[in-house]
Design an enzyme around this catalytic site. Structure first.
Site, PDB file in Angstrom:
ATOM      1  N   GLU A 166      40.328 -15.721  46.466  1.00 56.68           N
ATOM      2  CA  GLU A 166      41.209 -15.497  47.638  1.00 56.68           C
ATOM      3  C   GLU A 166      40.360 -15.106  48.866  1.00 56.68           C
ATOM      4  OE1 GLU A 166      44.622 -15.875  47.463  1.00 56.68           O
ATOM      5  OE2 GLU A 166      44.856 -15.970  45.286  1.00 56.68           O
TER       6      GLU A 166
HETATM    7  C1  LIG Z   1      37.687 -17.436  38.109  1.00 56.01           C
HETATM    8  C2  LIG Z   1      37.854 -18.150  39.412  1.00 56.01           C
HETATM    9  C3  LIG Z   1      39.077 -18.707  39.734  1.00 56.01           C
HETATM   10  C4  LIG Z   1      39.224 -19.420  40.937  1.00 56.01           C
HETATM   11  N1  LIG Z   1      40.423 -20.038  41.207  1.00 56.01           N
HETATM   12  C5  LIG Z   1      40.489 -20.903  42.260  1.00 56.01           C
HETATM   13  C6  LIG Z   1      41.646 -21.736  42.441  1.00 56.01           C
HETATM   14  O1  LIG Z   1      42.627 -21.666  41.689  1.00 56.01           O
HETATM   15  N2  LIG Z   1      41.632 -22.633  43.458  1.00 56.01           N
HETATM   16  C7  LIG Z   1      40.569 -22.751  44.314  1.00 56.01           C
HETATM   17  O2  LIG Z   1      40.634 -23.582  45.208  1.00 56.01           O
HETATM   18  N3  LIG Z   1      39.470 -21.965  44.174  1.00 56.01           N
HETATM   19  C8  LIG Z   1      39.394 -21.058  43.166  1.00 56.01           C
HETATM   20  N4  LIG Z   1      38.275 -20.278  42.992  1.00 56.01           N
HETATM   21  C9  LIG Z   1      37.166 -20.421  43.918  1.00 56.01           C
HETATM   22  C10 LIG Z   1      36.962 -19.202  44.797  1.00 56.01           C
HETATM   23  O3  LIG Z   1      37.976 -19.128  45.743  1.00 56.01           O
HETATM   24  C11 LIG Z   1      35.549 -19.329  45.386  1.00 56.01           C
HETATM   25  O4  LIG Z   1      34.640 -19.061  44.334  1.00 56.01           O
HETATM   26  C12 LIG Z   1      35.332 -18.399  46.546  1.00 56.01           C
HETATM   27  O5  LIG Z   1      36.092 -18.801  47.653  1.00 56.01           O
HETATM   28  C13 LIG Z   1      33.859 -18.338  46.955  1.00 56.01           C
HETATM   29  O6  LIG Z   1      33.306 -19.607  47.095  1.00 56.01           O
HETATM   30  P1  LIG Z   1      31.944 -19.962  46.352  1.00 56.01           P
HETATM   31  O7  LIG Z   1      32.093 -19.606  44.922  1.00 56.01           O
HETATM   32  O8  LIG Z   1      31.578 -21.351  46.677  1.00 56.01           O
HETATM   33  O9  LIG Z   1      30.896 -18.984  46.971  1.00 56.01           O
HETATM   34  P2  LIG Z   1      30.080 -19.200  48.352  1.00 56.01           P
HETATM   35  O10 LIG Z   1      30.996 -19.598  49.439  1.00 56.01           O
HETATM   36  O11 LIG Z   1      28.898 -20.062  48.080  1.00 56.01           O
HETATM   37  O12 LIG Z   1      29.596 -17.705  48.586  1.00 56.01           O
HETATM   38  C14 LIG Z   1      28.475 -17.109  47.943  1.00 56.01           C
HETATM   39  C15 LIG Z   1      28.181 -15.777  48.627  1.00 56.01           C
HETATM   40  O13 LIG Z   1      27.873 -15.996  50.010  1.00 56.01           O
HETATM   41  C16 LIG Z   1      28.762 -15.281  50.831  1.00 56.01           C
HETATM   42  N5  LIG Z   1      29.064 -16.075  52.029  1.00 56.01           N
HETATM   43  C17 LIG Z   1      29.534 -17.334  52.101  1.00 56.01           C
HETATM   44  N6  LIG Z   1      29.734 -17.684  53.376  1.00 56.01           N
HETATM   45  C18 LIG Z   1      29.396 -16.638  54.131  1.00 56.01           C
HETATM   46  C19 LIG Z   1      29.392 -16.362  55.514  1.00 56.01           C
HETATM   47  N7  LIG Z   1      29.829 -17.237  56.433  1.00 56.01           N
HETATM   48  N8  LIG Z   1      28.947 -15.164  55.924  1.00 56.01           N
HETATM   49  C20 LIG Z   1      28.548 -14.238  55.045  1.00 56.01           C
HETATM   50  N9  LIG Z   1      28.543 -14.420  53.726  1.00 56.01           N
HETATM   51  C21 LIG Z   1      28.962 -15.600  53.268  1.00 56.01           C
HETATM   52  C22 LIG Z   1      29.999 -15.027  49.993  1.00 56.01           C
HETATM   53  O14 LIG Z   1      30.720 -13.907  50.434  1.00 56.01           O
HETATM   54  C23 LIG Z   1      29.380 -14.841  48.619  1.00 56.01           C
HETATM   55  O15 LIG Z   1      28.951 -13.520  48.475  1.00 56.01           O
HETATM   56  C24 LIG Z   1      38.134 -19.517  41.832  1.00 56.01           C
HETATM   57  C25 LIG Z   1      36.909 -18.921  41.508  1.00 56.01           C
HETATM   58  C26 LIG Z   1      36.751 -18.258  40.320  1.00 56.01           C
HETATM   59  C27 LIG Z   1      35.407 -17.678  39.988  1.00 56.01           C
END
Ligand SMILES: Cc1cc2nc3c(=O)[nH]c(=O)nc-3n(C[C@H](O)[C@H](O)[C@H](O)COP(=O)(O)OP(=O)(O)OC[C@H]3O[C@@H](n4cnc5c(N)ncnc54)[C@H](O)[C@@H]3O)c2cc1C
Length: 602
Positions: free
Chosen positions: A410
């Protein structure tokens, strides 16, 4: 009592306007209907979820699906859905309450429930056409079908609008063909409907689609294996691949290029519900911890009698209490704003959308605060259990692992911290929240001579409310100074934004705990509320320390010389109590109460 425009603060205005305790909604204000819903959800949890914890931990996805179906039969999946589409049409507070009380069983079920009722259903109820709502929502509200939300891709997480999934219009203009890969999709393993975001041609923004998924006739959709996760073991999380998946044009949600807006608004609702979905989990962790601490003896003493353990029990309780206070305060603001908009002639759909959007700042604040509180609480829970806390045989280990995800999905807590301050600055620019006037007043106060009068703080919370005002001044001083210094480049100063967000979060949470307790002390008596008073004071004391720390860090990072000295002096003044609370006494009082009741009892 019907709320009027005058009574309800606009989103973010809590920072610059004083709130009367009578104007906040508290869990003690639940209606009979809401209390019945709470009881029903707790009973369901006790009967269906908690006795099966081991099966959930053993990744029994079928059990999650079966429990979801039962939740549907009981109407829980349709609490937020209007009656016209097969739901119960209850208000926003009831929706939040359901997410809250469903959360104590296991994070697996709570995630499945949240993904279905929130991001899996809400995009249709909020943005769907009448036909789309008639066709899909009744199935989702009853649990005949389950929903999922496909936004994240391998290359597009926090940067959600950068997805590569495409939607191509057919030559006859009747269908779109979707191609791409989504990952981390909750409920993917048993859903029949997916909200899918894809890009049409070179559009700047993605577009939302309702995509049916029938495993018997998969229409180019394939699922990856279940992910092996740290926690929420029986929540189905899989990749979803679209290979020439054909979707009728009438299944586009809102309009072309509207997907990013849908995704963000669905997340606003999701965030407050996620905060709620950490609350009963936190209550139960506290209860389990105190039960154990009351039983376990070392040095011929119950460990709950040790000061070091009492401190933990008190802090766990106070943070749960503040989380409840803030979540229900914001929920009712949203509910009232929806009602006002409906009264002004908006459709329910539009009213709900705008009502939640209005409080997007509070939704982000809550998401961050409560997800971190539940994690800290579970961590201390493990510590109270000692070695047994580290064992899979006790509930703390799973609670800690399950809590961890709430800081990631979220919108990560980093993104939500920056959003909360970013949205506030935007609201100020648009004139929706007057930050400039109060920020200038703080600047003038800093230049003036401080008052040396000794105020009368004999009335309950008079000093604490003064302290909240001063914390607000700290935020205005720090954020105002930072905006002045960096202007639109502020966005690039993330460490500053994150520190400012921490100040904002603490203000909202502490103020909510105080207002709730003040309201209750007025109607139930101060004696009856003595432990709640202690919790509100303890929470505020911790908040003041955080504000002092983050304020200092921020000021040093952007101000120099005389300006820095003046602001640091202001910070000292704004974070100083006239009469420091004896927090050891406060903690002892709280701990003795939960020990005596052998549970979180507020
Ligand atoms: C168990 C689970 C269930 C999920 N369910 C869903 C679902 O039902 N539908 C769906 O669409 N998604 C889902 N997700 C995805 C989830 O919403 C994403 O994992 C989340 O939005 C973070 O994206 P990412 O994993 O690519 O991390 P990234 O975006 O790669 O982030 C990695 C790190 O970098 C930081 N970061 C990224 N951008 C910035 C910035 N601009 N400035 C500072 N810091 C930054 C983040 O805060 C984080 O600490 C789920 C994830 C998990 C693990």
């Amino acid at each position: 009592m019907e709320a009027t425009e005058k009574d309800i603060l606009r989103g973010g205005q809590f920072l610059v306007k004083e709130t009367n305790c009578e104007d906040v909604f508290t869990p003690e204000d639940f209606s009979e209907e809401q209390n019945m819903m709470k009881e029903a959800v707790m009973e369901f949890n006790d009967r269906e979820i908690i006795p099966n914890k081991n099966r959930f931990e053993a990744k029994d996805y079928a059990l999650t699906e079966e429990c979801m179906r039962k939740a549907g039969e009981l109407g829980f999946l349709g609490v937020a859905v209007p009656e016209a589409y097969g739901g119960l049409g209850m208000g926003f507070v009831s929706t939040v309450l359901t997410c809250d009380y469903i959360s104590s069983g296991t994070g697996s079920f709570s995630t499945a429930f949240g993904a279905h009722t929130g991001i899996g259903t809400m995009p249709i109820t909020l943005y769907g056409t009448e036909e789309q709502k008639q066709k899909y929502v009744p199935k989702l509200a009853t649990g005949e079908w389950f929903g999922s939300y496909c936004l994240t891709e391998p290359g597009a997480g926090s940067d959600a609008n950068s997805g590569k999934t495409t939607a191509e219009l057919s030559a006859d203009g009747k269908t779109y063909k979707i191609n791409g890969q989504k990952m981390w999709i909750s409920n993917a393993g048993f859903c029949r409907l997916m909200i899918v975001f894809a890009r049409i041609e070179d559009d700047k923004n993605i577009t939302g689609f309702i995509v049916e998924y029938d495993p018997e006739n998969p229409n180019g959709i394939t699922l990856g294996e279940e992910e092996h996760k740290l926690g929420i073991h029986a929540s189905s999380t899989r990749q979803v691949f679209f290979n020439d998946t054909v979707v009728p044009v009438e299944n586009m949600l809102a309009g072309r290029g509207e997907g990013f807006k849908i995704a963000m608004n669905a997340l606003n609702v999701g965030r407050i519900k996620l905060a709620a979905a950490c609350l009963d989990s936190q209550r139960r962790i506290t209860t389990t911890a105190v039960e154990y601490a009351n039983e376990r003896k070392q040095f011929k003493t119950r460990i709950s009698d040790f000061g070091a353990i009492k401190k933990k029990l008190a802090e766990m309780s106070a943070s749960a209490y503040a989380g409840e206070s803030a979540t229900y305060r914001a929920s009712k603001n949203i509910e009232d704003r929806i009602a006002l908009r409906e009264a002004a002639g908006n459709s329910h759909q539009e009213a709900e959308l705008k009502g939640v959007e209005e409080y997007a700042i509070e939704c982000s604040i809550l998401k961050v605060a409560v997800s971190e509180d539940v994690q800290n609480c579970a961590d201390e829970g493990i510590q109270i259990f000692g070695g047994m806390g580290f064992s899979k045989e006790t509930p703390m280990e799973a609670a800690w692992r399950d809590a961890r995800i709430a800081r990631i999905y979220e919108g990560t807590n980093e993104i939500n911290r920056m959003l909360s301050v970013g949205m506030l600055v935007k609201k100020a620019m648009k004139g929706h929240v007057d930050l400039l006037g109060p920020a200038q007043a703080v600047q003038e106060e800093l230049m003036g001579i401080p008052s040396f009068e000794t105020p009368d703080y004999s009335e309950l919370f008079s000093e604490e409310k003064e302290m909240i005002k001063k914390l607000k001044k700290t935020f205005l001083m720090v954020a105002g100074g930072a905006v002045q210094k960096f202007g639109p480049d502020l966005e690039g100063h993330q460490q500053l934004l994150v520190a400012a967000a921490d100040i904002l979060i603490e203000i909202y949470m502490a103020e909510s705990a105080i207002l709730r307790t003040e309201k209750n002390a007025k109607r139930f008596g101060e004696k009856e509320q003595s432990v709640q008073i202690a919790m509100a004071k303890l929470y505020l004391y911790n908040a003041v320390n955080i504000v002092e720390d983050k304020g200092k860090e921020s000021i040093i990072s952007f101000a120099e010389g005389d300006e820095q000295r003046m602001m640091l002096m202001g910070l000292k003044r704004f974070t100083k109590y006239q009469n420091y609370p004896d927090i050891v006494d406060l903690r002892n009082e709280i701990a003795e109460k939960v020990k005596a009741e052998n549970k979180y009892c507020f």
